[in-house]
Write an enzyme that holds these catalytic residues in place. Sequence first.
Site, short mmCIF file in Angstrom:
data_model
loop_
_atom_site.label_atom_id
_atom_site.label_comp_id
_atom_site.label_asym_id
_atom_site.label_seq_id
_atom_site.Cartn_x
_atom_site.Cartn_y
_atom_site.Cartn_z
N ASN A 1 -13.48 -0.59 5.85
CA ASN A 1 -12.42 -1.58 5.88
C ASN A 1 -11.09 -0.85 5.96
OD1 ASN A 1 -10.58 -3.82 4.95
ND2 ASN A 1 -12.52 -4.93 4.92
N TRP B 1 -13.95 -0.80 -2.52
CA TRP B 1 -12.65 -1.14 -1.93
C TRP B 1 -11.67 0.02 -2.05
CZ3 TRP B 1 -11.77 -4.60 1.54
CH2 TRP B 1 -12.55 -5.77 1.58
N ASP C 1 -11.93 -6.21 11.78
CA ASP C 1 -10.67 -5.53 12.09
C ASP C 1 -10.90 -4.06 12.43
OD1 ASP C 1 -9.52 -7.85 11.19
OD2 ASP C 1 -8.66 -7.00 9.37
N GLU D 1 -5.57 -13.88 9.63
CA GLU D 1 -6.34 -15.06 9.22
C GLU D 1 -5.49 -16.31 9.26
OE1 GLU D 1 -6.56 -12.14 7.44
OE2 GLU D 1 -8.45 -11.71 8.41
N ASP E 1 -14.62 -10.97 12.00
CA ASP E 1 -13.49 -10.42 11.22
C ASP E 1 -13.58 -8.91 11.09
OD1 ASP E 1 -11.14 -10.37 9.83
OD2 ASP E 1 -11.92 -11.24 7.99
N TRP F 1 -2.02 -4.45 10.08
CA TRP F 1 -1.68 -4.45 8.65
C TRP F 1 -1.97 -3.17 7.89
CZ3 TRP F 1 -6.00 -4.21 5.38
CH2 TRP F 1 -7.24 -4.57 5.94
N GLY G 1 -1.57 -11.12 8.84
CA GLY G 1 -1.62 -12.57 9.09
C GLY G 1 -2.71 -12.95 10.07
N ARG H 1 0.80 -1.23 0.00
CA ARG H 1 0.00 0.00 0.00
C ARG H 1 0.82 1.27 0.00
NH1 ARG H 1 -2.30 -3.22 3.60
NH2 ARG H 1 -3.76 -4.60 2.58
N ARG I 1 -15.01 -1.07 11.08
CA ARG I 1 -15.48 -2.17 10.24
C ARG I 1 -16.79 -2.77 10.79
NH1 ARG I 1 -11.25 -6.51 7.55
NH2 ARG I 1 -12.72 -8.17 7.06
#
Lengths: 568, 269
Positions: free
Chosen positions: A396, A499, A309, A198, A307, A246, A196, A134, A334
């Site tokens: 997100n 996105w 985050d 997941e 999930d 992340w 990581g 990114r 999120r």
Amino acid sequence: MKSKRTWAVAAVLLTAASWTLSGQGQPVTYERLLKADQEPGNWLMYSGTYSGWRFSKLNQITAQNVKNLRVKWLFQGRHIEKFETTPLVVDGVMYLTRPENAIYALDALTGRQLWTYEYRNPERTYNCCGKNNRGLAILGTTLFMNTLDMHVIAVDAKSGRELWKTKMFDHAEAGGYAATGAPLVVKDKVIVGMAGGERGVSGFLDAYDAKTGKQAWRFNTIPQPGEPNFGTWAGDSWKTGGASTWNTGSYDPDTNTLFWGTSNPWPDYNDDARTGDNLYSCSVLALDPDTGKLKWHYQFTPHDLHDWDATQNPVLVDTEFLGQTRKVLAWPNRNGFFYLVDRTNGKFLSAKAFVKQTWNDGFDFENNGRPKLVPGNDPTPEGNDKVWPGIDGGANWMSHSYSPLTKLLYVFAREERRVYTKNAIQHPTTDPAATPQAPNAGPVGGRVRGGYDDCLVVGIDCNKRLAQFAPEESFGKAIAIDPATGTTKWEHPVLSPPWGGLMSTAGNLVFGGTIEGVIFALNATTGERLWYFSSNGPVYGTAISYLADGKQFVSIPAGDLIVTFGLD
Amino acid sequence: MRHAFWLLSVAGFLTVGLSAQAPQNPALAGAATAPIPDVNPFTSESDVRAGEALFQTHCSYCHGSFGEGGRGADLTAGVYRHGGRDPELYASVRNGIPGTEMAPVRVSDDDVWRMIAFVRRLGSRGMLEKAPGDPEAGRLVYQKSGCASCHRIESDGGNLGPELTDIGRRRGLKFLAESLVTPESNIAVAYRAVQVVLKSGQTVTGMRLNRDDVSIQLRDTRDNLRSFLMQNVAEVRYDKPSLMPAYASMNPKDLENLIAYLHSLKGTL
């Protein structure tokens, strides 16, 4: 109005000043980073400024003339992955990362290449969602990038030559680690996160000395034995609990505090073995950037099962709240709620849903805003399809933007639901024999798949996955939130959950792009779409704005292109 | 890249599979199934010379007449991204490298080997000779002469000239001497000097980094990255292709020692 005029004058002056500097190689000192908002011709860090506003003071492109915006140049990535990068622009040179960790220096006026740096990752990397990167950070004349195989690299901004390379962690440990976010420079340190969540990793946030690459500190996002909050994980679940870092954080120089969001706990949808709040997953961490010591934390989603985050870019705003000016984090999460958290002490102030949600029945003010849960929202073995927001959340990783002119926070929100399935726990492995599919395949257990990435990466039948719900149940919307009240002032709906993020400008515009590739400019006051361009490449990133040759440009990734617009 | 990797893997698998089956299946016999030797069978001096001629025809456009690189990779370091074993080099030349601009080279298999023999030579020029001068004395000449303002050894030095960290491995003594005495005799494309004469009258000199019909980019002599629109440019001149001063008048002993020093720089493989 007065402040608008002052800024317009300042922008013109700075325009001239910054182009005089063009190509003159002035180092980007920490002082320049602190005052990045005073150099609107440049884009010096991922979110533009330490405040995380992603706001450009440039105002040549306005609500009146944006209809004349046209493509000035393209940069062709010529890769399979889509761009997620946010370029930096320093005195006429654009620096951007390509997926799989190449760096390009381009002439910001024409897009012509000046130099490249290519990092060689091993064949197998363990990224969840594509071999992405990114972006970069800069200090002095050095660029910093983290890599899919968990290294931090320093590269000379003039020549592209590697200056140092430090291994953060063994990328093949546990289920596999990766680093995909843009680093953040604070003072003389490069702050770098990792991914990581997941894959059953153990999260941390690192700082490296910008000159030498030596590690300055590491903060473990899961408390180790003997540390406060260690007991928030049952049994040994803390060892593989995820809580990665992340995305990119923000920094408040007034209080010398670094803010960084953390990811979900692992296993994502199966909590049989991880009873407890699972700190510091789904939290914002307030850290001392000099030492890495935790000042406070706020956990948005205790014991997450969806999930959700909290890795959004923190936005630092001073706003009225109940008659007082408060220094807050304005945080569209999120989990579908927009939060105000006092950034001086972590005190929960308020939260309001900005997308449809089914899981929350208010917040416990006696317990610093701990959410009250609605039963029936947990993942089930047969699949629970009655939960909003979806797995990819109401927000997100895409950037939000705050305009000090409109005093509105712009959020590209996702309205959708998905199926939450509780699968048997299977720890992901980096053993090639156990995961013979694509080297960058996602998690092998406990995760419901079905996004754009999944179709490309692991060959899931996208039609089956994506067509589960009616279109009206799954869409996107650019919204303007009044941070003081959490009220949505306007809404610009788009076809699909996005996105990409949003950038606002002093030209009273908000720029963004959709998954179908429609790049748009909205009136920042009303949300009316004033201009669009069909790029036909999915926008997985957020626009920036800068000056080249004294003229304002807007760059945004679309598919494997960087598209740069300007007026004639 | 990932797809390219898979294609390569599949191709590799097929090749191995076919080779293994060839003795049992005459239908599969033929050139494609002939095993690739582990070691280049064409390495005589005449093979190397033939390889050099083929290289100039088929490779130099991208890799440079001296193997210094340009559009293609630098071949003078003896380091090869897609594999440095003889069969790997053979595969890269014979089949091209998927996902890159490197195309298959259309010559006979034997000539592919001859080209590889020459490429090997390119990557080890400096290893074949012994310099007569004193490298330690040469190091002082290097420092005294200000070479580091443009050239870099390890992490020290400038960006205007080629990096010298492993120049002693890449280049032979003759090349080094020529480069010092008549720098314009061997200039890598990436280090060609250009003079941009602006319509305003100003001339900016530097290394050409890029150019198209509407703009030109260069690294100026102060190591700044610069770009000019051709609409503002009166003329682009290449009449002084090297920015490096000629050291023809250098004391011969110093020159010999300097060459010995440069020759001693082998880098780390």
